[in-house]
Design a protein around this motif. Structure first.
Motif, PDB file in Angstrom:
ATOM      1  N   VAL A 136      25.802  60.391 -38.711  1.00  0.00           N
ATOM      2  CA  VAL A 136      26.648  60.361 -39.485  1.00  0.00           C
ATOM      3  C   VAL A 136      28.024  60.681 -38.894  1.00  0.00           C
ATOM      4  N   ILE A 137      27.792  61.589 -37.856  1.00  0.00           N
ATOM      5  CA  ILE A 137      29.138  62.030 -37.079  1.00  0.00           C
ATOM      6  C   ILE A 137      29.504  60.644 -36.271  1.00  0.00           C
ATOM      7  N   VAL A 138      28.736  60.101 -35.714  1.00  0.00           N
ATOM      8  CA  VAL A 138      29.041  58.735 -34.725  1.00  0.00           C
ATOM      9  C   VAL A 138      29.792  57.908 -35.659  1.00  0.00           C
ATOM     10  N   GLY A 139      29.120  57.471 -36.851  1.00  0.00           N
ATOM     11  CA  GLY A 139      29.649  56.464 -37.833  1.00  0.00           C
ATOM     12  C   GLY A 139      31.115  56.782 -38.215  1.00  0.00           C
ATOM     13  N   VAL A 140      31.186  58.117 -38.516  1.00  0.00           N
ATOM     14  CA  VAL A 140      32.616  58.473 -39.006  1.00  0.00           C
ATOM     15  C   VAL A 140      33.672  58.379 -37.771  1.00  0.00           C
ATOM     16  N   ILE A 141      33.112  58.869 -36.642  1.00  0.00           N
ATOM     17  CA  ILE A 141      34.182  58.974 -35.294  1.00  0.00           C
ATOM     18  C   ILE A 141      34.364  57.424 -35.051  1.00  0.00           C
ATOM     19  N   THR A 142      33.510  56.348 -35.205  1.00  0.00           N
ATOM     20  CA  THR A 142      33.543  54.932 -34.860  1.00  0.00           C
ATOM     21  C   THR A 142      34.624  54.492 -35.691  1.00  0.00           C
ATOM     22  N   VAL A 143      34.637  54.914 -37.111  1.00  0.00           N
ATOM     23  CA  VAL A 143      35.525  54.154 -38.154  1.00  0.00           C
ATOM     24  C   VAL A 143      37.050  54.759 -37.718  1.00  0.00           C
ATOM     25  N   ILE A 144      37.093  56.037 -37.618  1.00  0.00           N
ATOM     26  CA  ILE A 144      38.554  56.838 -37.143  1.00  0.00           C
ATOM     27  C   ILE A 144      39.007  56.012 -35.876  1.00  0.00           C
ATOM     28  N   GLU A 145      37.995  55.883 -34.949  1.00  0.00           N
ATOM     29  CA  GLU A 145      38.521  55.360 -33.500  1.00  0.00           C
ATOM     30  C   GLU A 145      39.211  53.972 -33.787  1.00  0.00           C
ATOM     31  N   ALA A 146      38.383  53.207 -34.542  1.00  0.00           N
ATOM     32  CA  ALA A 146      38.790  51.626 -34.695  1.00  0.00           C
ATOM     33  C   ALA A 146      39.963  51.419 -35.573  1.00  0.00           C
ATOM     34  N   LEU A 147      40.172  52.475 -36.514  1.00  0.00           N
ATOM     35  CA  LEU A 147      41.371  52.165 -37.601  1.00  0.00           C
ATOM     36  C   LEU A 147      42.709  53.178 -37.086  1.00  0.00           C
ATOM     37  N   ARG A 148      42.517  53.872 -36.276  1.00  0.00           N
ATOM     38  CA  ARG A 148      43.658  54.615 -35.408  1.00  0.00           C
ATOM     39  C   ARG A 148      44.184  53.964 -34.394  1.00  0.00           C
ATOM     40  N   ALA A 149      43.449  53.069 -33.648  1.00  0.00           N
ATOM     41  CA  ALA A 149      43.576  52.620 -32.255  1.00  0.00           C
ATOM     42  C   ALA A 149      45.147  52.000 -32.470  1.00  0.00           C
ATOM     43  N   PHE A 150      45.972  52.547 -31.148  1.00  0.00           N
ATOM     44  CA  PHE A 150      47.101  52.124 -31.048  1.00  0.00           C
ATOM     45  C   PHE A 150      47.706  52.243 -29.676  1.00  0.00           C
ATOM     46  N   ASP A 151      47.221  53.285 -29.034  1.00  0.00           N
ATOM     47  CA  ASP A 151      47.814  53.459 -27.566  1.00  0.00           C
ATOM     48  C   ASP A 151      47.662  52.406 -26.605  1.00  0.00           C
ATOM     49  N   ILE A 152      46.367  51.642 -26.621  1.00  0.00           N
ATOM     50  CA  ILE A 152      46.036  50.779 -25.750  1.00  0.00           C
ATOM     51  C   ILE A 152      46.676  49.609 -25.734  1.00  0.00           C
ATOM     52  N   VAL A 153      46.831  48.987 -27.039  1.00  0.00           N
ATOM     53  CA  VAL A 153      47.752  47.770 -27.243  1.00  0.00           C
ATOM     54  C   VAL A 153      49.233  48.195 -26.956  1.00  0.00           C
ATOM     55  N   TYR A 154      49.710  49.178 -27.466  1.00  0.00           N
ATOM     56  CA  TYR A 154      50.961  49.518 -27.275  1.00  0.00           C
ATOM     57  C   TYR A 154      51.380  49.464 -25.758  1.00  0.00           C
ATOM     58  N   ALA A 155      50.502  50.237 -24.772  1.00  0.00           N
ATOM     59  CA  ALA A 155      50.685  50.192 -23.475  1.00  0.00           C
ATOM     60  C   ALA A 155      50.729  48.831 -22.848  1.00  0.00           C
ATOM     61  N   VAL A 156      49.846  47.785 -23.354  1.00  0.00           N
ATOM     62  CA  VAL A 156      49.696  46.393 -22.773  1.00  0.00           C
ATOM     63  C   VAL A 156      50.917  45.591 -23.165  1.00  0.00           C
ATOM     64  N   ASN A 157      51.364  45.350 -24.365  1.00  0.00           N
ATOM     65  CA  ASN A 157      52.482  44.724 -24.682  1.00  0.00           C
ATOM     66  C   ASN A 157      53.190  44.928 -26.022  1.00  0.00           C
TER      67      ASN A 157
END
Length: 323
Positions: free
Chosen positions: A246-267
């Motif tokens: 349950v914890i891993v599933g919730v964290i995975t969803v949050i990490e996938a939908l809040r992704a921002f830093d890595i793509v903003y740092a690239v372009n």
């Protein structure tokens, strides 16, 4: 003192056969429900009230404000004008970056959920078996987790850059190098690979902690019944890890939908790397200053997040009740 007088004295002092001594009665009264003093109530109010107040002010306050602003047309300076569902209509029908961003967010969720999470579980199971240098492997695999996604983005640039990247240097593509980060057909997959690299270590640590808490007698009982090691893991150990799942599933969803830093740092999240979080930032903080329209995108992102998380939790809780 006669025998009769001594008996009467003992009953008076210590109680008769069916009575309780006075000292024991006092202790029983003292063990009753303790009343909270003013100091206790003040401490409880501070310890509970401050976190609740901060949560309301910093989380739910801006959330409700975003929901309200999503129905308006406001540039952050002038008057707020009511727009109704106009922002949402424009978002779904006339905003070309929206659907590519939705697709990329779903790809992000699929990559973290179907690649990084099972691989992290596999690594946790291997380390839990007590392989040699397990401490070193555990530290090395967890190290990317302590890095922010922005730093992971900079590392991806050093490795995947077209002209000075380490990958093209190893492949020997000096005359016709591959543009790993500039090609819209390739960059999303390279960035997903970097994100999975970081997420795997996080999942591994969570599952490793769960595996350490599994009762060894369950494995021994399965072995006595003739179950193979694979059957023991999937039919005994993995069901026992349901709280960790349950914890891993919730964290995975949050990490996938809040992704921002890595793509903003690239372009800056463009040219094939669009994400909903980037669109929110570009419309609210960027030059456009379309706060109402950016709030509508944020509300969509919120609803998608809640939809995935609530559905997953309901399914897990129903499975727990059936057990």
């Amino acid at each position: 003192m006669t025998t009769t007088d001594r008996t009467t004295h003992d009953r008076t002092t210590h109680g008769g056969p069916g009575t309780m001594p006075k000292t024991a009665a006092r202790r029983a009264r003292r063990r009753g429900p303790r009343r909270h003093t003013r100091r206790d109530r003040a401490v409880l109010c501070v310890l509970l009230g401050l976190p609740i107040l901060l949560d309301l002010v910093l989380v739910w306050g801006p959330t409700m404000a975003s929901v309200g602003l999503s129905f308006t047309d406001w540039d952050g300076v002038g008057d707020i004008e009511w727009a109704g569902l106009g922002n949402y209509a424009h978002l779904f029908a006339d905003y070309p970056q929206f659907w590519p961003a939705v697709r990329n967010n779903l790809l992000w969720l699929a990559a973290l959920g179907l690649l990084a999470t099972p691989f992290g579980l596999l690594l946790a199971a291997l380390i839990d078996r007590g392989v040699r240098f397990s401490r070193f492997y555990q530290s090395a695999l967890y190290m990317p987790v302590v890095l922010s996604l922005a730093v992971v983005g900079f590392i991806a640039q050093l490795i995947l850059s077209r002209d000075q990247g380490a990958l093209n240097a190893l492949l020997g593509g000096g005359k016709d190098p591959v543009d790993w980060l500039g090609d819209p057909d390739l960059n999303i997959w390279m960035i997903l690979l970097a994100a999975c690299w970081r997420h795997t270590g996080y999942v591994m640590i969570l599952y490793l902690a769960g595996l350490k808490s599994v009762d060894p007698t369950l494995k021994e009982a399965a072995a006595v019944d003739g179950a193979t090691e694979r059957q023991t893991f999937f039919r005994v150990v993995l069901p026992a890890l349901r709280p960790v799942n349950v914890i891993v599933g919730v964290i995975t969803v949050i990490e996938a939908l809040r992704a921002f830093d890595i793509v903003y740092a690239v372009n800056k999240g463009r040219n094939g790397l669009e994400l909903l979080s980037v669109l929110v930032t570009d419309n609210i903080v960027g030059e456009a200053s379309r706060i109402g329209f950016g709030s509508a995108i944020a509300v969509v992102l919120l609803l998608v997040s809640l939809g995935f998380i609530v559905t997953y939790l309901v399914q897990e809780l129903r499975g727990e009740e059936r057990r």
